[in-house]
Design a protein around this motif. Structure first.
Motif, PDB file in Angstrom:
ATOM      1  N   LYS A  44      14.032  80.453  70.322  1.00 43.15           N
ATOM      2  CA  LYS A  44      14.209  79.108  69.781  1.00 43.15           C
ATOM      3  C   LYS A  44      13.478  78.079  70.627  1.00 43.15           C
ATOM      4  O   LYS A  44      12.973  77.085  70.122  1.00 43.15           O
ATOM      5  CB  LYS A  44      15.695  78.778  69.690  1.00 43.15           C
ATOM      6  N   GLU A  45      13.423  78.314  71.944  1.00 44.35           N
ATOM      7  CA  GLU A  45      12.720  77.385  72.816  1.00 44.35           C
ATOM      8  C   GLU A  45      11.235  77.324  72.447  1.00 44.35           C
ATOM      9  O   GLU A  45      10.601  76.280  72.559  1.00 44.35           O
ATOM     10  CB  GLU A  45      12.880  77.825  74.274  1.00 44.35           C
ATOM     11  N   GLN A  46      10.733  78.429  72.003  1.00 45.95           N
ATOM     12  CA  GLN A  46       9.330  78.485  71.634  1.00 45.95           C
ATOM     13  C   GLN A  46       9.018  77.598  70.432  1.00 45.95           C
ATOM     14  O   GLN A  46       7.911  77.080  70.300  1.00 45.95           O
ATOM     15  CB  GLN A  46       8.936  79.940  71.326  1.00 45.95           C
ATOM     16  N   PHE A  47       9.981  77.368  69.538  1.00 39.80           N
ATOM     17  CA  PHE A  47       9.748  76.618  68.315  1.00 39.80           C
ATOM     18  C   PHE A  47       9.998  75.119  68.476  1.00 39.80           C
ATOM     19  O   PHE A  47       9.747  74.349  67.557  1.00 39.80           O
ATOM     20  CB  PHE A  47      10.643  77.170  67.193  1.00 39.80           C
ATOM     21  N   LYS A  48      10.483  74.695  69.614  1.00 39.35           N
ATOM     22  CA  LYS A  48      10.765  73.269  69.800  1.00 39.35           C
ATOM     23  C   LYS A  48       9.490  72.429  69.749  1.00 39.35           C
ATOM     24  O   LYS A  48       9.522  71.263  69.384  1.00 39.35           O
ATOM     25  CB  LYS A  48      11.490  73.056  71.131  1.00 39.35           C
ATOM     26  N   LYS A  49       8.349  73.016  70.128  1.00 35.44           N
ATOM     27  CA  LYS A  49       7.098  72.254  70.131  1.00 35.44           C
ATOM     28  C   LYS A  49       6.626  71.912  68.717  1.00 35.44           C
ATOM     29  O   LYS A  49       5.718  71.099  68.548  1.00 35.44           O
ATOM     30  CB  LYS A  49       6.004  73.035  70.858  1.00 35.44           C
ATOM     31  N   PHE A  50       7.268  72.529  67.694  1.00 33.91           N
ATOM     32  CA  PHE A  50       6.881  72.234  66.320  1.00 33.91           C
ATOM     33  C   PHE A  50       7.801  71.205  65.677  1.00 33.91           C
ATOM     34  O   PHE A  50       7.904  71.137  64.449  1.00 33.91           O
ATOM     35  CB  PHE A  50       6.872  73.522  65.489  1.00 33.91           C
ATOM     36  N   LEU A  51       8.474  70.411  66.493  1.00 35.50           N
ATOM     37  CA  LEU A  51       9.359  69.365  65.978  1.00 35.50           C
ATOM     38  C   LEU A  51       8.778  67.977  66.257  1.00 35.50           C
ATOM     39  O   LEU A  51       9.492  66.993  66.265  1.00 35.50           O
ATOM     40  CB  LEU A  51      10.748  69.481  66.624  1.00 35.50           C
ATOM     41  N   ILE A  78       3.652  74.924  62.367  1.00 35.59           N
ATOM     42  CA  ILE A  78       4.618  75.091  61.270  1.00 35.59           C
ATOM     43  C   ILE A  78       4.772  73.746  60.565  1.00 35.59           C
ATOM     44  O   ILE A  78       5.047  72.727  61.201  1.00 35.59           O
ATOM     45  CB  ILE A  78       5.995  75.559  61.785  1.00 35.59           C
ATOM     46  N   ALA A  79       4.560  73.759  59.259  1.00 37.62           N
ATOM     47  CA  ALA A  79       4.765  72.562  58.439  1.00 37.62           C
ATOM     48  C   ALA A  79       5.961  72.804  57.522  1.00 37.62           C
ATOM     49  O   ALA A  79       6.103  73.894  56.950  1.00 37.62           O
ATOM     50  CB  ALA A  79       3.518  72.254  57.623  1.00 37.62           C
ATOM     51  N   ALA A  96      12.880  80.447  62.899  1.00 41.77           N
ATOM     52  CA  ALA A  96      12.844  81.093  64.200  1.00 41.77           C
ATOM     53  C   ALA A  96      13.670  82.371  64.223  1.00 41.77           C
ATOM     54  O   ALA A  96      13.292  83.366  64.843  1.00 41.77           O
ATOM     55  CB  ALA A  96      13.338  80.125  65.274  1.00 41.77           C
ATOM     56  N   SER A  97      14.795  82.344  63.514  1.00 37.38           N
ATOM     57  CA  SER A  97      15.656  83.527  63.504  1.00 37.38           C
ATOM     58  C   SER A  97      15.073  84.668  62.683  1.00 37.38           C
ATOM     59  O   SER A  97      15.464  85.823  62.839  1.00 37.38           O
ATOM     60  CB  SER A  97      17.040  83.154  62.951  1.00 37.38           C
ATOM     61  N   GLU A 117       8.097  65.303  62.536  1.00 40.67           N
ATOM     62  CA  GLU A 117       9.186  65.124  61.562  1.00 40.67           C
ATOM     63  C   GLU A 117       9.570  66.412  60.859  1.00 40.67           C
ATOM     64  O   GLU A 117      10.075  66.391  59.730  1.00 40.67           O
ATOM     65  CB  GLU A 117       8.812  64.071  60.508  1.00 40.67           C
ATOM     66  N   GLN A 118       9.346  67.573  61.493  1.00 39.63           N
ATOM     67  CA  GLN A 118       9.827  68.812  60.886  1.00 39.63           C
ATOM     68  C   GLN A 118      11.364  68.825  60.905  1.00 39.63           C
ATOM     69  O   GLN A 118      11.988  68.322  61.843  1.00 39.63           O
ATOM     70  CB  GLN A 118       9.290  70.037  61.646  1.00 39.63           C
ATOM     71  N   ASP A 119      11.934  69.412  59.867  1.00 41.20           N
ATOM     72  CA  ASP A 119      13.393  69.534  59.770  1.00 41.20           C
ATOM     73  C   ASP A 119      13.862  70.550  60.817  1.00 41.20           C
ATOM     74  O   ASP A 119      13.504  71.732  60.749  1.00 41.20           O
ATOM     75  CB  ASP A 119      13.773  69.987  58.369  1.00 41.20           C
ATOM     76  N   PRO A 120      14.674  70.137  61.795  1.00 45.41           N
ATOM     77  CA  PRO A 120      15.123  71.073  62.846  1.00 45.41           C
ATOM     78  C   PRO A 120      15.869  72.274  62.298  1.00 45.41           C
ATOM     79  O   PRO A 120      15.716  73.399  62.798  1.00 45.41           O
ATOM     80  CB  PRO A 120      16.035  70.208  63.720  1.00 45.41           C
ATOM     81  N   LYS A 121      16.691  72.068  61.236  1.00 46.62           N
ATOM     82  CA  LYS A 121      17.441  73.190  60.671  1.00 46.62           C
ATOM     83  C   LYS A 121      16.504  74.210  60.043  1.00 46.62           C
ATOM     84  O   LYS A 121      16.735  75.430  60.130  1.00 46.62           O
ATOM     85  CB  LYS A 121      18.442  72.672  59.646  1.00 46.62           C
TER      86      LYS A 121
END
Length: 236
Positions: free
Chosen positions: A2-9, A38-39, A22-23, A12-16
């Motif tokens: 999940k830490e790896q995907f934080k850079k794609f926020l 990731i868009a 990511a899962s 305005e990407q939806d965190p949920k």
């Protein structure tokens, strides 16, 4: 993971939506495959289950939640399958689409403009890398024209033979160069010394021709030729 995907926020990407992706993606990525961007779809109304586009260095993955988010469909297209990518900016978001080599068109709308531009740029970079690799793997052939050795040898033999024959038909005394007066001097021969009086008309004419050839080839001077010619003509 999940830490790896934080850079794609950052756009305005939806965190949920990113968390759900990511899962799921941890088991989908291939060896040496890295996520580039990731868009996430963002419709005007509240989007409970937005579609997402995942760009990796190997493919495009379309993520579509199903069954109220309990499951998800993944559709992927490798870069060598893709013919071209397109972005159309509308008032509410942008539409990102791409075509495949089998004439299939895939499109996802309501992508935030900045995210659409990012995935469009990333896609162009990957396609350029793919094209560049194809060009760099092409064989390079350098053609250097080389003259045949046999042909050169034949030419040299002809030139040597020509010089030899030329020397045989003109047996005369060549000019002598002296360093004292720095001039070309030719030994003066009288008609008696040359034996011109005992030659026939044909022999005298042939001798005159030989001197003319020496003059034409720069082996004697004009004045020397004129003296020889005058002496020979006096016996003809």
């Amino acid at each position: 993971m999940k830490e790896q995907f934080k850079k794609f926020l950052n756009e305005e990407q939806d965190p949920k939506a990113i968390e759900k992706i990511a899962s799921k993606l941890s088991d989908l990525l291939m060896k040496n495959e890295e996520i580039g961007y990731i868009a996430v779809q963002k419709k005007p109304a509240i989007t409970v289950l937005p579609d997402s586009i995942v760009m990796t260095n190997k493919r495009i993955i379309i993520c579509q939640p199903k069954n109220l988010g309990l499951s998800m469909n993944f559709i992927d297209y490798t870069w060598d399958e893709i013919e071209g990518t397109f972005v159309k900016e509308n008032i509410l978001g942008s539409e990102f689409s791409f075509t495949t080599r089998t004439n299939m068109e895939v499109s996802i709308d309501y992508i935030p403009k900045i995210q659409a531009r990012k995935i469009f740029t990333y896609a162009k970079e990957q396609l350029d890398i793919l094209k560049g690799g194809a060009v760099s793997n092409a064989p390079i052939i350098d053609e250097v024209p080389v003259a045949p050795i046999e042909e050169v040898e034949v030419i040299e033999e002809m030139e040597t033979e020509e010089v030899t024959s030329f020397a045989e038909i003109m047996p005369v005394t060549l000019p002598v160069y002296t360093t004292e007066n720095e001039q070309f001097n030719t030994p003066t021969e009288t008609p008696k010394e040359n034996g011109l009086g005992g030659l026939s008309q044909d022999e005298l004419f042939e001798k005159l021709q030989n001197y003319k050839k020496l003059l034409d080839n720069g082996l004697i001077l004009q004045g020397e030729y004129d003296a020889f010619k005058k002496e020979i003509l006096s016996y003809m």
